[in-house]
Write a protein that holds these residues in place. Structure first.
Motif, PDB file in Angstrom:
ATOM      1  N   THR A  48       0.838  -1.198   0.000  1.00 39.60           N
ATOM      2  CA  THR A  48       0.000   0.000   0.000  1.00 39.60           C
ATOM      3  C   THR A  48       0.872   1.247   0.000  1.00 39.60           C
ATOM      4  O   THR A  48       1.695   1.442   0.893  1.00 39.60           O
ATOM      5  CB  THR A  48      -0.929   0.029   1.221  1.00 39.60           C
ATOM      6  OG1 THR A  48      -1.745  -1.156   1.216  1.00 39.60           O
ATOM      7  CG2 THR A  48      -1.828   1.251   1.196  1.00 39.60           C
ATOM      8  N   LEU A  76      -1.490  -1.107  -3.994  1.00 40.05           N
ATOM      9  CA  LEU A  76      -2.658  -0.265  -3.746  1.00 40.05           C
ATOM     10  C   LEU A  76      -2.252   1.203  -3.680  1.00 40.05           C
ATOM     11  O   LEU A  76      -1.439   1.598  -2.847  1.00 40.05           O
ATOM     12  CB  LEU A  76      -3.331  -0.680  -2.441  1.00 40.05           C
ATOM     13  CG  LEU A  76      -3.749  -2.156  -2.354  1.00 40.05           C
ATOM     14  CD1 LEU A  76      -4.299  -2.479  -0.971  1.00 40.05           C
ATOM     15  CD2 LEU A  76      -4.771  -2.502  -3.432  1.00 40.05           C
ATOM     16  N   ASN A  79      -5.972   4.016  -1.747  1.00 42.83           N
ATOM     17  CA  ASN A  79      -6.855   2.951  -1.283  1.00 42.83           C
ATOM     18  C   ASN A  79      -7.804   3.465  -0.202  1.00 42.83           C
ATOM     19  O   ASN A  79      -7.715   3.093   0.968  1.00 42.83           O
ATOM     20  CB  ASN A  79      -6.009   1.784  -0.749  1.00 42.83           C
ATOM     21  CG  ASN A  79      -6.851   0.595  -0.340  1.00 42.83           C
ATOM     22  OD1 ASN A  79      -7.876   0.317  -0.950  1.00 42.83           O
ATOM     23  ND2 ASN A  79      -6.417  -0.116   0.699  1.00 42.83           N
ATOM     24  N   PRO A 104      -9.830   1.638  -4.138  1.00 41.55           N
ATOM     25  CA  PRO A 104     -10.022   0.351  -3.467  1.00 41.55           C
ATOM     26  C   PRO A 104     -10.390  -0.780  -4.429  1.00 41.55           C
ATOM     27  O   PRO A 104     -11.033  -0.566  -5.459  1.00 41.55           O
ATOM     28  CB  PRO A 104     -11.161   0.636  -2.485  1.00 41.55           C
ATOM     29  CG  PRO A 104     -11.110   2.109  -2.261  1.00 41.55           C
ATOM     30  CD  PRO A 104     -10.692   2.686  -3.574  1.00 41.55           C
TER      31      PRO A 104
END
Length: 208
Positions: A48, A76, A79, A104
């Motif tokens: 992330t 990600l 997100n 997301p």
């Protein structure tokens, strides 16, 4: 962590560590100069970069995603279920292998976009893997000087178009000096909705 190597995209910093990689969930990586390459072997967890804040790739910076994915993990970006979490692209994003989500995975009704700037260096190159944009690929609002370079030469590009700005197409390639080059038997450009995807290329409207 801040990547500040050289004064262009040429210098590189590679993340290829084995085992567990633990990072904060939001706003922990800043790109200033040089290219950050994520090149791990079958990571066990998602990677992330940002959640509820935009992620910026400046004109003198780049991000390369190239990892083997036996564990079905994702990279990600933005997100979060809000409309401010975008990918601000003034430099270059390259996807060679792996799964990238801008917004997301669950695809909520938020416009997590890729926004091109007017830098003249904005580029999105897809050589393989999968990238899903929850919103649109578009110019930054009120910026009419952008010259994006799009090279889908493999892999899959999915544009969800959620909460779309109706004044913009899901994918826009405008202005003199822009490029859209699609090649490769495995290249696929698609919209996630049932209605056709509208693309503007050099002022032409194309329905796919």
């Amino acid at each position: 962590m801040t990547v500040d190597k050289g004064s262009s995209q040429n210098a590189k910093l590679t993340c290829d560590i084995e085992g567990t990689l633990t990072t904060p969930q939001n706003n922990w990586l800043t790109l200033l100069n040089g290219t950050f390459r994520y090149m791990r072997q079958d990571p066990a967890t998602d990677f992330t970069l940002t959640t509820n804040t935009p992620f910026t790739i400046p004109s003198t910076a780049g991000l390369v995603i190239n990892y083997t994915n036996a564990n079905f993990t994702n990279v990600l970006i933005s997100n979060a279920t809000n409309n401010n979490a975008d990918l601000l692209l003034s430099g270059k994003l390259t996807l060679i292998s792996g799964n990238v989500y801008v917004g997301p995975v669950a695809a909520p009704s938020n416009d997590n976009d890729i926004e091109y700037s007017g830098s003249g260096a904005s580029a999105l190159e897809i050589q393989g893997g999968n990238i899903t944009i929850n919103g649109q690929i578009q110019k930054k609002y009120f910026n009419h000087q952008w010259k994006p370079q799009l090279f889908p030469n493999g892999g899959n590009v999915t544009i969800n178009g959620n909460n779309a700005n109706v004044e913009y197409a899901k994918l826009e390639v405008l202005n003199e000096g822009s490029s859209f080059m699609m090649s490769g038997e495995q290249s696929q450009l698609s919209a996630a909705e049932a209605r056709p995807m509208v693309i503007y290329i050099s002022g032409l409207q194309v329905l796919l």
